[in-house]
Scaffold this motif. Structure first.
Motif, short mmCIF file in Angstrom:
data_model
loop_
_atom_site.label_atom_id
_atom_site.label_comp_id
_atom_site.label_asym_id
_atom_site.label_seq_id
_atom_site.Cartn_x
_atom_site.Cartn_y
_atom_site.Cartn_z
N VAL A 1 0.84 -1.20 0.00
CA VAL A 1 0.00 0.00 0.00
C VAL A 1 0.88 1.25 0.00
N MET A 2 1.95 1.23 0.77
CA MET A 2 2.88 2.36 0.77
C MET A 2 3.49 2.58 -0.60
N GLU A 3 3.87 1.49 -1.27
CA GLU A 3 4.44 1.60 -2.61
C GLU A 3 3.44 2.20 -3.59
N ALA A 4 2.18 1.74 -3.50
CA ALA A 4 1.15 2.23 -4.41
C ALA A 4 0.88 3.72 -4.16
N CYS A 5 0.86 4.14 -2.90
CA CYS A 5 0.64 5.55 -2.58
C CYS A 5 1.79 6.41 -3.10
N ALA A 6 3.03 5.92 -2.94
CA ALA A 6 4.19 6.67 -3.42
C ALA A 6 4.15 6.83 -4.93
N GLU A 7 3.77 5.78 -5.65
CA GLU A 7 3.70 5.83 -7.11
C GLU A 7 2.61 6.76 -7.62
N SER A 8 1.49 6.80 -6.90
CA SER A 8 0.33 7.55 -7.38
C SER A 8 0.19 8.93 -6.75
N GLY A 9 1.10 9.29 -5.86
CA GLY A 9 1.01 10.59 -5.20
C GLY A 9 -0.17 10.69 -4.26
N VAL A 10 -0.52 9.58 -3.63
CA VAL A 10 -1.66 9.54 -2.70
C VAL A 10 -1.13 9.59 -1.27
N PHE A 11 -1.77 10.39 -0.44
CA PHE A 11 -1.38 10.53 0.96
C PHE A 11 -1.78 9.28 1.74
N LEU A 12 -0.89 8.80 2.60
CA LEU A 12 -1.17 7.62 3.42
C LEU A 12 -1.29 8.02 4.89
N MET A 13 -2.37 7.56 5.51
CA MET A 13 -2.55 7.79 6.94
C MET A 13 -2.63 6.43 7.63
N VAL A 14 -1.76 6.21 8.61
CA VAL A 14 -1.74 4.95 9.36
C VAL A 14 -2.32 5.21 10.74
N LEU A 15 -3.44 4.56 11.04
CA LEU A 15 -4.01 4.62 12.38
C LEU A 15 -3.33 3.52 13.19
N ASP A 16 -2.48 3.92 14.11
CA ASP A 16 -1.63 2.94 14.79
C ASP A 16 -2.42 2.13 15.81
N ARG A 17 -1.92 0.93 16.05
CA ARG A 17 -2.51 0.02 17.05
C ARG A 17 -1.39 -0.64 17.84
N PRO A 18 -1.66 -0.99 19.11
CA PRO A 18 -0.65 -1.69 19.90
C PRO A 18 -0.25 -3.02 19.26
N ASN A 19 0.99 -3.40 19.48
CA ASN A 19 1.49 -4.69 19.04
C ASN A 19 1.57 -5.58 20.29
N PRO A 20 0.81 -6.68 20.34
CA PRO A 20 0.80 -7.52 21.54
C PRO A 20 2.13 -8.21 21.82
N ASN A 21 3.02 -8.24 20.82
CA ASN A 21 4.35 -8.83 21.00
C ASN A 21 5.46 -7.78 20.90
N ALA A 22 5.11 -6.53 21.19
CA ALA A 22 6.08 -5.43 21.01
C ALA A 22 7.22 -5.45 22.01
N HIS A 23 7.08 -6.24 23.08
CA HIS A 23 8.13 -6.33 24.09
C HIS A 23 9.27 -7.25 23.66
N LEU A 24 9.16 -7.85 22.46
CA LEU A 24 10.12 -8.86 22.02
C LEU A 24 10.81 -8.46 20.72
N ILE A 25 12.13 -8.63 20.69
CA ILE A 25 12.92 -8.51 19.46
C ILE A 25 13.78 -9.76 19.41
N ASP A 26 13.46 -10.68 18.51
CA ASP A 26 14.16 -11.96 18.55
C ASP A 26 13.94 -12.75 17.26
N GLY A 27 14.80 -13.73 17.08
CA GLY A 27 14.69 -14.64 15.94
C GLY A 27 15.66 -14.27 14.82
N PRO A 28 15.74 -15.12 13.81
CA PRO A 28 16.61 -14.81 12.67
C PRO A 28 16.16 -13.55 11.94
N VAL A 29 17.11 -12.73 11.53
CA VAL A 29 16.81 -11.59 10.66
C VAL A 29 16.75 -12.11 9.22
#
Length: 366
Positions: free
Chosen positions: A119-147
């Motif tokens: 969606v971000m790519e499509a907005c950038a290509e078409s000159g459309v403004f993007l608004m993200v209504l943020d929400r909590p991440n239930p696993n936001a306390h974790l940074i782990d696993g293979p990159v």
């Protein structure tokens, strides 16, 4: 308080504009859908884009979702899954603003962040403004696993981030743009409506199931580790009342008395090992136990146990496993009998590098 609740922050920017929304059943506040709220506020909504699992969140993982018309509003519903993962120029025509509001679970292979990128790519290509209504991440306390090794890019992993990346969708979107990880990043005009009264350590119980097989917070906490079974011959309980809370295989009868029997149902039409008894483990008895088990990071114990139980190790993994893991090493490490501790050590350097990138884009305290 998620972004959707802060309507005074976004409604003024939408008035007089042609709007498209990226939503599903989770895009609500206190039981009221974002779509219904915008229409009630006389916002000119033109198109409803929906991710994997569809508008109501009932379709199987990987199921083809047809475009349709919403019976309540008469608006066109356009699937961003299957062959049309990215809004086309034609679909973006006449749109001034796209509003993205999906509840994520903070796991790289959960596909809503891939939809966000397209969606971000499509907005950038078409000159459309993007608004993200943020929400909590239930696993936001974790940074782990293979990159992710970017040679393994797919819809279940598009960027060099770990399995658990510890960011909300708003922060993740800012990182995609800021790091230039999407084409035309410099042309994308975007605004994030942040959550209020939130940190990455805030415990947040999702009010609505984000997809048909994440039915509980227990499953959401266990999902990062158990989803790796989707790259094996072992069932994670799709087609039962406890998907992503248990695992099993018909061949493990001699190893365990615990069993379940997958049956076809909504959200799991033809589950793995349908109508066959699968023997294995119920991973956690309740949500609190699941949270405690996983607060140290990605839990590999179920996967390692199942591999050790397998009598046909040559066919234990399928071609999907490396894409889910994000690298080719994890499978080889398991096959070689390397300990969980040693496997985890192999992630450290890339995780440290990612943390440095991530820190720039945080809206909330860790």
């Amino acid at each position: 308080m998620p972004g959707i609740a802060r309507s005074s922050e976004y409604l003024p920017a939408l008035r007089g504009k042609h709007v498209a929304v990226v939503i599903n059943q989770t895009s609500e506040w206190k039981g009221v859908s974002l779509l219904d709220k915008l229409i009630e506020e006389k916002i000119d909504v033109r198109t409803v884009f929906v991710p994997e699992h569809g508008f109501r969140g009932t379709a199987d993982a990987g199921a083809h979702i047809d475009n349709a018309t919403d019976a309540k509003t008469g608006l066109p519903v356009v699937s961003l899954y299957g062959k049309n993962k990215k809004p086309s120029r034609e679909q973006m025509q006449g749109i001034d603003v796209v509003v993205y509001d999906l509840q994520d679970v903070g796991v790289r292979f959960y596909t809503y962040i891939s939809t966000l990128q397209y969606v971000m790519e499509a907005c950038a290509e078409s000159g459309v403004f993007l608004m993200v209504l943020d929400r909590p991440n239930p696993n936001a306390h974790l940074i782990d696993g293979p990159v992710l090794d970017t040679s393994l890019r797919s819809f279940v992993g598009m960027q060099p981030v770990p399995v658990l990346y510890g960011m909300t969708c708003g922060e993740y979107a800012m990182m995609l743009r800021g790091e230039g990880w999407i084409p035309n990043a410099g042309k994308l005009f975007m605004q994030v409506i942040p959550c209020e009264n939130y940190t990455h350590k805030t415990r947040y119980a999702l009010p609505v199931s984000p997809s048909p097989n994440l039915k509980s917070m227990t499953a959401i906490y266990l999902y990062p580790g158990l989803c790796l079974f989707e790259g094996t011959e072992v069932s994670v309980g799709r087609g039962t009342d406890k998907p992503f809370e248990q695992w099993g295989h018909p061949g493990f009868k001699a190893k365990s008395r615990y069993h379940f029997e997958p049956k076809g149902r909504q959200g799991a039409q033809h589950p793995l090992w349908e109508d066959k008894k699968c023997y294995g483990q119920l991973v956690a008895a309740n949500t609190e136990e699941a949270y405690e088990m996983t607060k140290g990071g990605l839990d590999l114990k179920p996967l390692l146990t199942a591999y050790n139980w397998s009598e046909d190790k040559q066919h234990f993994f399928n071609d999907f496993f490396d894409k889910l893991a994000g690298n080719r090493e994890l499978k080889e490490q398991i096959q070689q009998g390397i300990s969980e501790e040693e496997i985890r050590k192999s992630w450290v350097e890339n995780l440290d590098r990612f943390r440095t990138i991530r820190e720039v884009y945080l809206l909330y305290k860790d």
